[in-house]
Structure formats: C-alpha cells, structure tokens
Design an enzyme around this catalytic site. Structure first.
Site, mmCIF file in Angstrom:
data_model
loop_
_atom_site.group_PDB
_atom_site.id
_atom_site.type_symbol
_atom_site.label_atom_id
_atom_site.label_comp_id
_atom_site.label_asym_id
_atom_site.label_seq_id
_atom_site.Cartn_x
_atom_site.Cartn_y
_atom_site.Cartn_z
ATOM 1 N N SER A 133 0.883 -1.344 0.091
ATOM 2 C CA SER A 133 0.068 -0.016 -0.026
ATOM 3 C C SER A 133 0.805 1.258 0.022
ATOM 4 O O SER A 133 2.033 1.281 0.432
ATOM 5 C CB SER A 133 -0.964 0.022 1.167
ATOM 6 O OG SER A 133 -1.584 1.380 1.328
ATOM 7 N N TYR A 157 -1.338 0.940 11.236
ATOM 8 C CA TYR A 157 -1.363 0.321 9.762
ATOM 9 C C TYR A 157 -0.087 0.637 9.000
ATOM 10 O O TYR A 157 0.225 -0.370 8.353
ATOM 11 C CB TYR A 157 -2.720 0.700 9.288
ATOM 12 C CG TYR A 157 -2.979 0.282 7.979
ATOM 13 C CD1 TYR A 157 -3.891 -1.067 7.683
ATOM 14 C CD2 TYR A 157 -2.762 0.849 6.812
ATOM 15 C CE1 TYR A 157 -4.036 -1.514 6.746
ATOM 16 C CE2 TYR A 157 -2.841 0.187 5.546
ATOM 17 C CZ TYR A 157 -3.683 -1.091 5.366
ATOM 18 O OH TYR A 157 -4.016 -1.729 4.186
#
Length: 327
Positions: A133, A157
């Site tokens: 990501s 995250y």
C-alpha cells in the site's frame, strides 16, 4: 492480453485473501485465463464476490490463517504453486488503530510466514507478488511518492505495511526469493463490503436516500484505482518477475489523478443523480495521513503497465455492481 492468457494457462497459483475485494477479482481473472487456483481462506463470507459469483466452485480451498505457519507450509508444499499472490491482510486503517496487535499479527507475522513457506518451496515457486500500500511510505514532505523514498510508517497500519515490505525485500536479497511488491493507493470496485470505506459507504447511503458519512474533513487527498486495473497490475508484475530490475523491487500503481474525498463523493453523487442529498462531514478520522498519491512511472517503464479505467468509468461499473447487490 493474448500473451497473458497463454502465460497463465494451466499454471498452479496460490492466492491469499481470495475473499477480499481484489482477491475475488484476481481469482476471476486467473480462472478466465485457464489457471488452476488454490486459495487460503480464513472466513467464507457468503456475501463475498468469490462466493456470490460461484468462482469458489472453480478453485481448491485451504482453510486457515496466515498466523498458522503449519497451514501455510502444508498448502505450499502439497499444492506446489508456480505463482503466489499474497493479498490477505487486515486492510482497515481504523480497525488497525483500535486493535494494533491483530493488525501486526496479520500483516507482519502473516507476511513472514508466507515468505518463509515460499522460501522452503523454491523448488517450484517461481514468482511471488506481495500486495502492499502507499501507507508503507508513511508521511512524506514531498509528493507524489516514488519508490526510492524511505519506508517510514508511524501509525499501526502504516508500520505494519512498512515492516512487511522490508521483510519481503530481505527474503529476496538474502535468499533469492523471486518476489516483488505492489503498492497501490485506495482501491475501489464492486465487491468491497467494508462499508466504512468511502466508495461503498457513499454508494449505499445514496442508494438508501441517506446522507453519506465523511469521517475526515473531506480535504484528504488520495489516489483511487479501479479494482480491474489493480488485478492487471498484479498479473503484469508476476509475468515480468524474471526480467532484470523487477524481482526484489517495489512498484507503485496509480492512475496519477489524485483528488480529495469531497471531489470523489461529489462525483459519485453526480453519477447517481443524488446531488440533492447533503453530506455528513464528521472530521473524526484518526491515524490517517492527510495527503497521499503515487508516481507510477516505474511501472510504466519496466512493466508496460498503465491505468486503463477512467474514474467515471470505474465508478459507473462500481455503482452498477452495488445497485444489483443492494437491489
């Protein structure tokens, strides 16, 4: 496209995260190209596109968790995949913020378990693609992100993504594992049932005549990449893994047309003819980077990949999927 069809015919492919948004579309594409799929599935959600489409009946399934190394090792050893796509992860930023331990277990431990199982299976595993990501870069002083930037996540995250990418790189440089990393921004498309995400949540709210909820102040900037573009990116990355300058590398995939959350939601309103429904802007988002978008020139140069879907075309296809699902 014909070359891709021929490439995947009869190849054994192992996919983690097959019930997720991208995983379900990846399985669909690989089945259409004649591949033989084995999928690791933790929870068989009957609403997942993998199950709803019937594609699950066209693949082999291994039930288990990434955190259980014995399950992964058995799956890789027994099924002898030629190619591995690692998509399974905890994917919600808010959930990672609330429960960092689960986030780290899934996204870090799960990744090194998968990489180690592939290392032990190098007699037959010829290519591995790890889905990452833009969050792996953390906050950057300049944008867009390019692949030479350091990985410096700060919140749970982001840190998990940074760690997973570094682990992936280590397995290539230390053990010669034929692996590459795919970094995308916000992915959207039919089949995403995480209603807290902006695209499915907005479409469902407008479909019901309700006010779409915006957790941020609406000025946050992101890439939005349609799911079928993402699938082609992963396939192109896998196909090119034996070429110089690909294995061990990270690649950004982006339409290179960043926009704010408000701009995206207003576009969905226009396409659904719902401009009359006001927005519910709450400005309560935590642990989120304000502005993120990617430079995809490396993927264009080395993989011959470009985004094929315009924002409007991708949103129209997505809206049509949800109208059928909700209707």
């Amino acid at each position: 496209m014909e070359n891709l069809v021929n490439f995947w015919r009869d190849k054994r492919v192992f996919v983690t995260g097959a019930t997720g948004l991208v995983g379900a579309w990846l399985v669909k594409a690989l089945v259409a190209r004649g591949a033989e799929i084995v999928a690791l599935i933790r929870d068989a959600d009957p609403q997942s596109e993998l199950l709803r489409s019937g594609d699950i009946r066209r693949i082999a399934v291994v039930n288990g968790r990434l955190e259980d190394f014995a399950t992964l090792e058995r799956a890789i050893n027994d099924h002898e995949p030629d190619t591995v796509f690692h998509l399974a992860a905890q994917t919600i930023v808010g959930a990672a913020h609330r429960n960092p331990l689960e986030n780290f277990e899934s996204n870090i431990r799960g990744t090194y378990h998968l990489l180690e199982a592939c290392r032990r299976g190098q007699a037959f595993v010829r290519r591995v693609v790890v889905a990452s990501s833009d969050k792996a870069y953390g906050t950057a002083a300049t944008l867009p992100y390019v692949e030479t930037m350091p990985l410096q996540g700060q919140h749970p995250y982001e840190v998990a993504k940074s760690c997973a990418d570094l682990l992936t790189s280590a397995y290539h440089h230390t053990y010669g594992l034929p692996v590459a990393i795919a970094r995308c921004g916000n992915i959207y498309g039919g089949g995403d049932l995480n209603w807290s995400r902006i695209v499915p949540g907005t479409i469902r709210s407008l479909w019901r005549g309700e006010r779409p909820i915006i957790r941020s102040d609406g000025t946050f900037v992101r890439d939005y990449l349609y799911v079928e573009d993402v699938v082609e990116a992963y396939l192109q990355l896998a196909v090119n893994l034996d070429r110089p300058g690909v294995a061990g590398e990270g690649f950004n995939f982006s339409p290179e047309r960043p926009l704010t959350v408000l701009e995206l939601v207003e576009r969905i309103q226009l396409l659904m003819d719902c401009q009359h429904i006001p927005l519910d802007v709450r400005n309560t988002a935590v642990g989120e980077i304000h502005s993120q978008y990617l430079d995809a020139s490396k993927a264009k140069a080395r993989l011959n990949w470009t985004s094929r879907w315009t924002l409007d075309d991708g949103l129209r296809a997505t809206i049509a999927w949800y109208q059928n699902f909700l209707g």
